[in-house]
Design an enzyme around this catalytic site. Structure first.
Site, PDB file in Angstrom:
ATOM      1  N   MET A  15      -9.075  -1.045  -1.708  1.00 34.73           N
ATOM      2  CA  MET A  15      -7.980  -2.269  -1.248  1.00 34.73           C
ATOM      3  C   MET A  15      -7.787  -3.571  -1.710  1.00 34.73           C
ATOM      4  O   MET A  15      -8.980  -3.495  -1.930  1.00 34.73           O
ATOM      5  CB  MET A  15      -7.682  -2.411   0.321  1.00 34.73           C
ATOM      6  CG  MET A  15      -7.586  -1.348   1.224  1.00 34.73           C
ATOM      7  SD  MET A  15      -5.738  -0.760   1.383  1.00 34.73           S
ATOM      8  CE  MET A  15      -5.228  -2.628   1.355  1.00 34.73           C
ATOM      9  N   ASP A  17       2.430   3.650   4.761  1.00 35.88           N
ATOM     10  CA  ASP A  17       1.642   2.028   6.001  1.00 35.88           C
ATOM     11  C   ASP A  17       1.627   1.876   7.039  1.00 35.88           C
ATOM     12  O   ASP A  17       2.479   2.112   7.887  1.00 35.88           O
ATOM     13  CB  ASP A  17       1.226   0.314   4.945  1.00 35.88           C
ATOM     14  CG  ASP A  17       0.856   0.886   4.188  1.00 35.88           C
ATOM     15  OD1 ASP A  17      -0.103   0.946   3.480  1.00 35.88           O
ATOM     16  OD2 ASP A  17       1.901   0.166   2.605  1.00 35.88           O
ATOM     17  N   MET A  54      -3.740   2.665   8.853  1.00 30.19           N
ATOM     18  CA  MET A  54      -5.488   1.169   8.735  1.00 30.19           C
ATOM     19  C   MET A  54      -5.094   1.344  10.810  1.00 30.19           C
ATOM     20  O   MET A  54      -4.477   0.669  11.209  1.00 30.19           O
ATOM     21  CB  MET A  54      -4.094   0.262   8.381  1.00 30.19           C
ATOM     22  CG  MET A  54      -4.348   0.371   6.694  1.00 30.19           C
ATOM     23  SD  MET A  54      -3.308  -0.978   6.163  1.00 30.19           S
ATOM     24  CE  MET A  54      -1.910   0.170   6.059  1.00 30.19           C
ATOM     25  N   HIS A 107      -1.611   6.275   4.400  1.00 30.89           N
ATOM     26  CA  HIS A 107      -2.746   5.509   5.002  1.00 30.89           C
ATOM     27  C   HIS A 107      -3.232   4.966   5.680  1.00 30.89           C
ATOM     28  O   HIS A 107      -1.856   3.961   6.434  1.00 30.89           O
ATOM     29  CB  HIS A 107      -2.390   4.157   3.695  1.00 30.89           C
ATOM     30  CG  HIS A 107      -3.642   3.215   3.897  1.00 30.89           C
ATOM     31  ND1 HIS A 107      -3.237   1.960   3.198  1.00 30.89           N
ATOM     32  CD2 HIS A 107      -4.904   2.420   4.388  1.00 30.89           C
ATOM     33  CE1 HIS A 107      -4.387   0.926   3.338  1.00 30.89           C
ATOM     34  NE2 HIS A 107      -5.039   1.544   3.714  1.00 30.89           N
ATOM     35  N   SER A 134       5.406   1.881  -1.676  1.00 32.53           N
ATOM     36  CA  SER A 134       5.164   1.308  -0.479  1.00 32.53           C
ATOM     37  C   SER A 134       6.846   1.139   0.443  1.00 32.53           C
ATOM     38  O   SER A 134       7.111  -0.148   0.012  1.00 32.53           O
ATOM     39  CB  SER A 134       3.859   0.378  -0.524  1.00 32.53           C
ATOM     40  OG  SER A 134       4.189   0.303   1.740  1.00 32.53           O
ATOM     41  N   HIS A 191       3.969   6.450  -0.531  1.00 30.39           N
ATOM     42  CA  HIS A 191       3.415   5.430   0.543  1.00 30.39           C
ATOM     43  C   HIS A 191       3.771   4.789   1.740  1.00 30.39           C
ATOM     44  O   HIS A 191       4.523   4.026   1.580  1.00 30.39           O
ATOM     45  CB  HIS A 191       2.548   4.363  -0.888  1.00 30.39           C
ATOM     46  CG  HIS A 191       0.995   3.752   0.243  1.00 30.39           C
ATOM     47  ND1 HIS A 191       0.333   4.425   0.298  1.00 30.39           N
ATOM     48  CD2 HIS A 191       0.944   2.979   0.766  1.00 30.39           C
ATOM     49  CE1 HIS A 191      -1.420   3.881   0.464  1.00 30.39           C
ATOM     50  NE2 HIS A 191      -0.800   2.687   0.841  1.00 30.39           N
ATOM     51  N   MET A 195       0.275   1.245  10.436  1.00 28.43           N
ATOM     52  CA  MET A 195      -1.038   0.065  11.260  1.00 28.43           C
ATOM     53  C   MET A 195      -0.631   0.024  13.020  1.00 28.43           C
ATOM     54  O   MET A 195       0.377  -0.125  13.221  1.00 28.43           O
ATOM     55  CB  MET A 195      -0.420  -1.652  10.371  1.00 28.43           C
ATOM     56  CG  MET A 195      -0.053  -1.342   9.072  1.00 28.43           C
ATOM     57  SD  MET A 195      -0.012  -3.475   8.683  1.00 28.43           S
ATOM     58  CE  MET A 195       0.369  -2.350   6.675  1.00 28.43           C
ATOM     59  N   ASP A 230      -4.710  -0.129  -4.002  1.00 31.65           N
ATOM     60  CA  ASP A 230      -3.820  -1.080  -3.279  1.00 31.65           C
ATOM     61  C   ASP A 230      -3.428  -2.055  -3.191  1.00 31.65           C
ATOM     62  O   ASP A 230      -4.756  -2.656  -2.077  1.00 31.65           O
ATOM     63  CB  ASP A 230      -3.676  -0.273  -1.746  1.00 31.65           C
ATOM     64  CG  ASP A 230      -2.273   0.043  -0.186  1.00 31.65           C
ATOM     65  OD1 ASP A 230      -1.494  -1.099  -0.926  1.00 31.65           O
ATOM     66  OD2 ASP A 230      -2.201   0.125   0.346  1.00 31.65           O
TER      67      ASP A 230
END
Ligand code: DX5
Ligand code: ZN
Length: 226
Positions: free
Chosen positions: A140, A38, A71, A69, A11, A36, A40, A178
């Protein structure tokens, strides 16, 4: 259980953003399979990271698969723009999208692979009715928002439960795990049925990233052979 070699997905959350292209290149040279990413939004999770422009700019820097991913709340509002930025997988949270089935179909209609994710407190039963239209489930094993946390042991049985459902129903989605994955915890998640593991802190703090990836794959294969 899928006995193929473990896929390691570092990540970039734990990378040095001032040298992001170099850091992403070390993911390739280490032998890891996926990158990966992330995303957010400061609402679904407390933290804010980066958006689609960051991913679009990184896309030419790496031939590896981009595993995004999201979020974010109401991820369906952003699927198209992330698909256009060059993501391969787009994973949304079941807790963040009311019309989850439609969101997953939208991801596929944009030409991406569709993933669904669950935070530690959400049971697998919440996504049973969409398992036939997903390419991966992202379990998660920490509460999302930050890298460098410890894996929550109670989440492990959800991996086994999903692996069992996949076998019983003949589904072919991947199980991605993850949060808090390192050389010790990879054994637990691999023995429960993980196919892919995300690692942020453990990868980016490893003295030798290539050795780390090969040790992770070796540890997982020992567990899957048991
Ligand atoms: C957490 C993110 C993870 C994070 C994992 O909210 O979804 O992908 O980067 O980091 P580590 O491996 O450090 O737990
Ligand atoms: Zn993640």
């Amino acid at each position: 259980m899928n006995t193929a070699p473990l896929l390691v997905a570092p990540s970039v959350l734990s990378a040095d953003f001032s040298r992001i292209a170099e850091e992403v290149e070390t993911i390739r040279t280490s032998g890891a399979a996926w990158v990966h990413l992330d995303v957010m939004d400061g609402s679904f999770v407390p933290n804010i990271t980066f958006g689609h422009k960051f991913i679009k700019d990184l896309r030419p820097c790496s031939p590896l698969l981009f595993d995004t991913h999201l979020m974010v709340t109401q991820p369906e509002r952003h699927v198209e723009i992330f698909a256009q930025s060059g993501c391969d997988y787009i994973t949304v949270h079941a807790e963040a999208s009311i019309h989850l089935h439609r969101t997953l179909q939208l991801i596929r209609s944009c030409g991406c692979k569709a993933g669904v994710s669950l935070v530690p407190s959400t049971p697998v039963s919440m996504i049973e009715s969409v398992l036939d239209i997903v390419d991966q489930v992202l379990i998660m094993t920490v509460n999302p928002g930050f890298g460098g946390q410890q894996l929550i042991p109670a989440t492990l049985r959800k991996i086994s439960e999903l692996d069992q459902i996949r076998a019983d129903e003949g589904y072919d989605f991947l199980i991605n795990v993850d949060g808090g994955i390192n050389l010790r915890t990879v054994r637990d998640v691999a023995s429960c049925g993980a196919d892919v593991v995300v690692c942020g802190n453990a990868f980016f703090t490893a003295e030798d990233r290539a050795q780390f990836v090969s040790d992770m794959i070796q540890a997982a294969s020992e567990e899957k052979r048991r």
